[in-house]
Motif scaffolding. Structure first.
Motif, PDB file in Angstrom:
ATOM      1  N   SER A   1     -11.243  10.439   1.003  1.00  0.00           N
ATOM      2  CA  SER A   1     -12.113   9.510   1.386  1.00  0.00           C
ATOM      3  C   SER A   1     -12.271   8.350   1.641  1.00  0.00           C
ATOM      4  O   SER A   1     -13.087   7.202   1.321  1.00  0.00           O
ATOM      5  N   GLU A   2     -11.268   8.415  -0.165  1.00  0.00           N
ATOM      6  CA  GLU A   2     -10.898   6.835   0.140  1.00  0.00           C
ATOM      7  C   GLU A   2     -10.854   6.364   1.401  1.00  0.00           C
ATOM      8  O   GLU A   2      -9.670   6.243   2.500  1.00  0.00           O
ATOM      9  N   MET A   3     -10.925   4.494   0.794  1.00  0.00           N
ATOM     10  CA  MET A   3     -10.891   3.802   1.763  1.00  0.00           C
ATOM     11  C   MET A   3      -9.585   2.988   2.286  1.00  0.00           C
ATOM     12  O   MET A   3      -8.573   3.294   1.327  1.00  0.00           O
ATOM     13  N   VAL A   4      -9.396   3.106   3.710  1.00  0.00           N
ATOM     14  CA  VAL A   4      -7.452   2.482   3.736  1.00  0.00           C
ATOM     15  C   VAL A   4      -8.465   0.894   4.414  1.00  0.00           C
ATOM     16  O   VAL A   4      -9.238   0.298   5.397  1.00  0.00           O
ATOM     17  N   HIS A   5      -7.520   0.470   4.356  1.00  0.00           N
ATOM     18  CA  HIS A   5      -8.277  -1.204   4.338  1.00  0.00           C
ATOM     19  C   HIS A   5      -6.984  -1.328   5.800  1.00  0.00           C
ATOM     20  O   HIS A   5      -6.098  -1.450   5.307  1.00  0.00           O
TER      21      HIS A   5
ATOM     22  N   LYS B   1       4.485   6.358  17.543  1.00  0.00           N
ATOM     23  CA  LYS B   1       5.101   6.792  16.903  1.00  0.00           C
ATOM     24  C   LYS B   1       4.068   6.624  15.116  1.00  0.00           C
ATOM     25  O   LYS B   1       4.603   7.050  14.237  1.00  0.00           O
ATOM     26  N   SER B   2       4.485   4.524  15.281  1.00  0.00           N
ATOM     27  CA  SER B   2       3.659   4.406  13.704  1.00  0.00           C
ATOM     28  C   SER B   2       2.133   5.449  13.258  1.00  0.00           C
ATOM     29  O   SER B   2       2.378   4.936  12.212  1.00  0.00           O
ATOM     30  N   LEU B   3       1.896   5.565  14.392  1.00  0.00           N
ATOM     31  CA  LEU B   3       0.033   6.182  13.896  1.00  0.00           C
ATOM     32  C   LEU B   3       1.216   7.678  13.436  1.00  0.00           C
ATOM     33  O   LEU B   3      -0.475   8.278  12.702  1.00  0.00           O
ATOM     34  N   THR B   4       1.880   8.377  14.135  1.00  0.00           N
ATOM     35  CA  THR B   4       1.545   9.552  13.817  1.00  0.00           C
ATOM     36  C   THR B   4       2.458   9.367  12.359  1.00  0.00           C
ATOM     37  O   THR B   4       2.150  10.151  12.430  1.00  0.00           O
ATOM     38  N   GLU B   5       3.647   8.919  12.186  1.00  0.00           N
ATOM     39  CA  GLU B   5       4.357   8.126  10.700  1.00  0.00           C
ATOM     40  C   GLU B   5       2.739   7.819   9.199  1.00  0.00           C
ATOM     41  O   GLU B   5       2.773   8.667   8.411  1.00  0.00           O
ATOM     42  N   LEU B   6       2.024   7.355  10.281  1.00  0.00           N
ATOM     43  CA  LEU B   6       0.802   6.985   9.005  1.00  0.00           C
ATOM     44  C   LEU B   6       0.321   7.547   8.779  1.00  0.00           C
ATOM     45  O   LEU B   6      -0.404   8.602   7.374  1.00  0.00           O
ATOM     46  N   SER B   7      -0.053   8.565   9.891  1.00  0.00           N
ATOM     47  CA  SER B   7      -0.886   9.848   9.485  1.00  0.00           C
ATOM     48  C   SER B   7       0.223  11.524   8.171  1.00  0.00           C
ATOM     49  O   SER B   7      -1.163  11.397   7.627  1.00  0.00           O
ATOM     50  N   LYS B   8       0.672  10.855   8.624  1.00  0.00           N
ATOM     51  CA  LYS B   8       2.086  11.403   8.182  1.00  0.00           C
ATOM     52  C   LYS B   8       1.627  11.765   5.776  1.00  0.00           C
ATOM     53  O   LYS B   8       1.546  12.344   5.563  1.00  0.00           O
ATOM     54  N   ILE B   9       1.604  10.339   6.220  1.00  0.00           N
ATOM     55  CA  ILE B   9       2.072   9.817   4.862  1.00  0.00           C
ATOM     56  C   ILE B   9       0.373   9.971   3.886  1.00  0.00           C
ATOM     57  O   ILE B   9       0.975  10.302   3.227  1.00  0.00           O
ATOM     58  N   LEU B  10      -0.482  10.011   4.634  1.00  0.00           N
ATOM     59  CA  LEU B  10      -1.864   9.657   4.210  1.00  0.00           C
ATOM     60  C   LEU B  10      -2.589  10.604   3.931  1.00  0.00           C
ATOM     61  O   LEU B  10      -1.934  12.234   4.342  1.00  0.00           O
ATOM     62  N   ASP B  11      -3.182  11.572   2.465  1.00  0.00           N
ATOM     63  CA  ASP B  11      -3.624  12.241   2.032  1.00  0.00           C
ATOM     64  C   ASP B  11      -5.292  12.813   2.385  1.00  0.00           C
ATOM     65  O   ASP B  11      -5.640  11.429   3.148  1.00  0.00           O
ATOM     66  N   ASP B  12      -5.288  13.469   2.699  1.00  0.00           N
ATOM     67  CA  ASP B  12      -6.587  13.504   3.009  1.00  0.00           C
ATOM     68  C   ASP B  12      -7.929  13.848   1.897  1.00  0.00           C
ATOM     69  O   ASP B  12      -8.143  14.492   1.021  1.00  0.00           O
TER      70      ASP B  12
ATOM     71  N   LYS C   1      -3.479  -0.520   4.335  1.00  0.00           N
ATOM     72  CA  LYS C   1      -3.887  -0.349   2.863  1.00  0.00           C
ATOM     73  C   LYS C   1      -4.191   0.679   2.331  1.00  0.00           C
ATOM     74  O   LYS C   1      -5.461   0.346   2.276  1.00  0.00           O
ATOM     75  N   ALA C   2      -3.184   1.391   1.706  1.00  0.00           N
ATOM     76  CA  ALA C   2      -4.524   2.971   0.497  1.00  0.00           C
ATOM     77  C   ALA C   2      -3.777   2.376  -0.293  1.00  0.00           C
ATOM     78  O   ALA C   2      -2.801   1.298  -1.250  1.00  0.00           O
ATOM     79  N   LYS C   3      -3.820   3.758  -1.405  1.00  0.00           N
ATOM     80  CA  LYS C   3      -3.728   3.134  -3.220  1.00  0.00           C
ATOM     81  C   LYS C   3      -2.423   2.954  -3.602  1.00  0.00           C
ATOM     82  O   LYS C   3      -1.683   4.527  -2.780  1.00  0.00           O
ATOM     83  N   HIS C   4      -1.675   1.976  -3.463  1.00  0.00           N
ATOM     84  CA  HIS C   4      -0.101   2.228  -3.733  1.00  0.00           C
ATOM     85  C   HIS C   4       0.764   2.826  -3.016  1.00  0.00           C
ATOM     86  O   HIS C   4       1.745   2.885  -2.640  1.00  0.00           O
TER      87      HIS C   4
ATOM     88  N   GLU D   1      -4.971 -12.536   5.311  1.00  0.00           N
ATOM     89  CA  GLU D   1      -6.194 -11.266   5.880  1.00  0.00           C
ATOM     90  C   GLU D   1      -7.140 -11.844   6.369  1.00  0.00           C
ATOM     91  O   GLU D   1      -8.247 -11.675   5.073  1.00  0.00           O
ATOM     92  N   GLU D   2      -7.057 -11.328   7.143  1.00  0.00           N
ATOM     93  CA  GLU D   2      -8.358 -12.755   8.118  1.00  0.00           C
ATOM     94  C   GLU D   2      -9.445 -11.339   8.735  1.00  0.00           C
ATOM     95  O   GLU D   2     -10.589 -11.508   8.177  1.00  0.00           O
ATOM     96  N   ASN D   3      -8.930 -11.077   9.534  1.00  0.00           N
ATOM     97  CA  ASN D   3      -9.342 -10.047  10.251  1.00  0.00           C
ATOM     98  C   ASN D   3      -9.712  -8.210   9.079  1.00  0.00           C
ATOM     99  O   ASN D   3      -8.301  -8.100  10.461  1.00  0.00           O
ATOM    100  N   VAL D   4      -9.825  -7.810   8.218  1.00  0.00           N
ATOM    101  CA  VAL D   4     -10.217  -6.664   7.562  1.00  0.00           C
ATOM    102  C   VAL D   4     -11.362  -6.053   7.950  1.00  0.00           C
ATOM    103  O   VAL D   4     -12.125  -6.390   8.016  1.00  0.00           O
ATOM    104  N   PHE D   5     -10.717  -4.471   7.863  1.00  0.00           N
ATOM    105  CA  PHE D   5     -12.214  -3.530   8.005  1.00  0.00           C
ATOM    106  C   PHE D   5     -11.497  -2.370   7.758  1.00  0.00           C
ATOM    107  O   PHE D   5     -10.058  -2.041   7.283  1.00  0.00           O
ATOM    108  N   GLN D   6     -12.332  -1.499   7.055  1.00  0.00           N
ATOM    109  CA  GLN D   6     -11.802  -0.505   6.345  1.00  0.00           C
ATOM    110  C   GLN D   6     -12.193   0.976   6.775  1.00  0.00           C
ATOM    111  O   GLN D   6     -13.996   1.107   7.330  1.00  0.00           O
ATOM    112  N   ILE D   7     -11.990   2.185   6.987  1.00  0.00           N
ATOM    113  CA  ILE D   7     -12.198   3.190   7.442  1.00  0.00           C
ATOM    114  C   ILE D   7     -11.627   4.214   6.151  1.00  0.00           C
ATOM    115  O   ILE D   7     -10.730   3.982   5.707  1.00  0.00           O
ATOM    116  N   PRO D   8     -13.055   5.529   6.507  1.00  0.00           N
ATOM    117  CA  PRO D   8     -12.402   6.419   5.139  1.00  0.00           C
ATOM    118  C   PRO D   8     -10.709   6.826   5.843  1.00  0.00           C
ATOM    119  O   PRO D   8     -10.723   7.645   6.757  1.00  0.00           O
ATOM    120  N   THR D   9      -9.763   7.121   5.052  1.00  0.00           N
ATOM    121  CA  THR D   9      -8.461   8.162   5.077  1.00  0.00           C
ATOM    122  C   THR D   9      -8.468   9.148   5.958  1.00  0.00           C
ATOM    123  O   THR D   9      -7.803   9.719   7.316  1.00  0.00           O
TER     124      THR D   9
END
Length: 378
Positions: free
Chosen positions: A219-223, A206-217, A234-237, A131-139
């Motif tokens: 404002s929690e941060m995704v690392h 394809k990866s981004l589409t699947e990721l988007s389906k799993i994430l809840d709407d 990395k999202a909660k759990h 975990e060297e290059n980490v940034f975060q954005i709201p879900t």
């Protein structure tokens, strides 16, 4: 291994990791879900070696007990059967017991299933990400970034690099670009990041589409952690790994025109509906092409003509038209995809001629643009 767990929590975890499980795999054990019970809780893993998803169900949350682990251990169960079983269990709690020789008992109420498990030791290890290059954005922002770009990736394998979205991080800004060489979608977002390093990677659509389906709407941060050949969200759990596409993404900056000869401002919804109606007769014809032309007195005309079916013409008022008169044809589908991705009630379309790519932007928003190549129709 032996534990009791709340069915709803288990089902949610199973459904999340199932997004990575495929029946078409050369590694038989990957058709299964890996289940690991520890003192902290239960971890589920699914993978097709391109995408790996890990979902963690904690022992307790908000003071409520979710899992009771009586004996730690690990097992791999056939994903197809396990997910169907969990979905249909009769009561709110499920007990899972692994006996000798990997025999697994799944008990709920008066219902009991016996499944043959596989040895969890043989399940491939998840990528180790430094975990060297980490940034975060709201879900919710991450989901918008995906929604507003991923539709423009190529579906053809002839240029595999175009089946992904190019993510560039520089000057504390993330730029996401997707193109299939007939259209392009671009979205930028400011980052709160410590790293000054710039990066450019290509994440499979394809990866981004699947990721988007799993994430809840939320404002929690995704690392987000980027390495040479993997990206980890990395999202909660939840951990979501995806491989990156190899190769150099084309330099798209050259494609986006700096000046324009004709600028048209229209109401987004009105324009979208007019294109939709015009495409009703165009769908049967070749490539669903509609024609767009400026008319005197600040209107635009949208039409389509399929000789064997008929034709449709509609005029809509534009807020303003600056520059030369123009006639141009383009794919109705591409235009509708682009309009649905934009936010805002008014958009500006900037044309640089009948056969040059044109750009669509929301008014007063520089963070997003859509570009479409016209179609020759004469």
């Amino acid at each position: 291994m032996r534990f009791a767990i709340q069915r709803d929590q288990l089902l949610q975890g199973v459904q999340d990791v199932m997004k990575a499980v495929t029946s078409r795999t050369t590694i038989p054990i990957l058709t299964g879900i890996k289940i690991v019970a520890t003192e902290e809780g239960v971890t589920l893993t699914g993978s097709d070696s391109d995408i790996s998803i890990e979902s963690f169900i904690p022992k307790e949350e908000d003071g409520k007990e979710i899992v009771e682990v009586k004996q730690t251990g690990a097992i791999v169960l056939q994903a197809k059967f396990f997910s169907e079983i969990v979905k249909k269990l009769p009561t709110d709690t499920v007990e899972i017991i692994v006996e000798n020789h990997l025999q697994t008992v799944i008990r709920s109420g008066r219902s009991e299933f016996n499944l043959n498990g596989l040895d969890a030791e043989e399940y491939p290890h998840l990528p180790q990400v430094a975990e060297e290059n980490v940034f975060q954005i709201p879900t919710d922002l991450l989901k918008s970034l995906v929604r507003q770009t991923v539709f423009a990736v190529s579906t053809s394998e002839t240029r595999p690099i175009l089946t992904g979205v190019n993510w560039k991080v520089e000057n504390k800004e993330l730029t996401c670009i997707a193109t299939d060489s007939h259209r392009l979608a671009l979205r930028k977002a400011k980052l709160q990041t410590e790293t000054e390093e710039s990066q450019s990677v290509v994440i499979p659509g394809k990866s981004l589409t699947e990721l988007s389906k799993i994430l809840d709407d939320t404002s929690e941060m995704v690392h987000i952690v980027i390495t040479e050949n993997q990206v980890l969200f990395k999202a909660k759990h939840l951990l979501f790994f995806s491989r990156l596409l190899e190769g150099n993404y084309p330099d798209t900056a050259r494609l986006i025109p700096n000046e324009s000869k004709t600028d048209v401002v229209v109401n987004t919804k009105e324009f979208l509906h007019a294109i939709d109606r015009a495409s009703l007769l165009a769908r049967e014809g070749r490539n669903n092409v509609v024609k767009f032309s400026t008319v005197e007195g600040s209107g635009v005309e949208i039409s389509s003509n399929t000789p064997e079916i008929g034709k449709v013409v509609e005029e809509i008022q534009s807020q303003s038209i600056d520059g030369e008169d123009l006639k141009i044809s383009f794919s109705a589908k591409y235009m509708m995809d682009a309009l649905k991705a934009l936010e805002g009630s008014e958009i500006q379309i900037s044309f640089t001629g009948a056969m040059r790519p044109f750009v669509i932007r929301p008014m007063n928003d520089d963070s997003i643009l859509q570009l479409i190549l016209p179609v020759r129709t004469y």
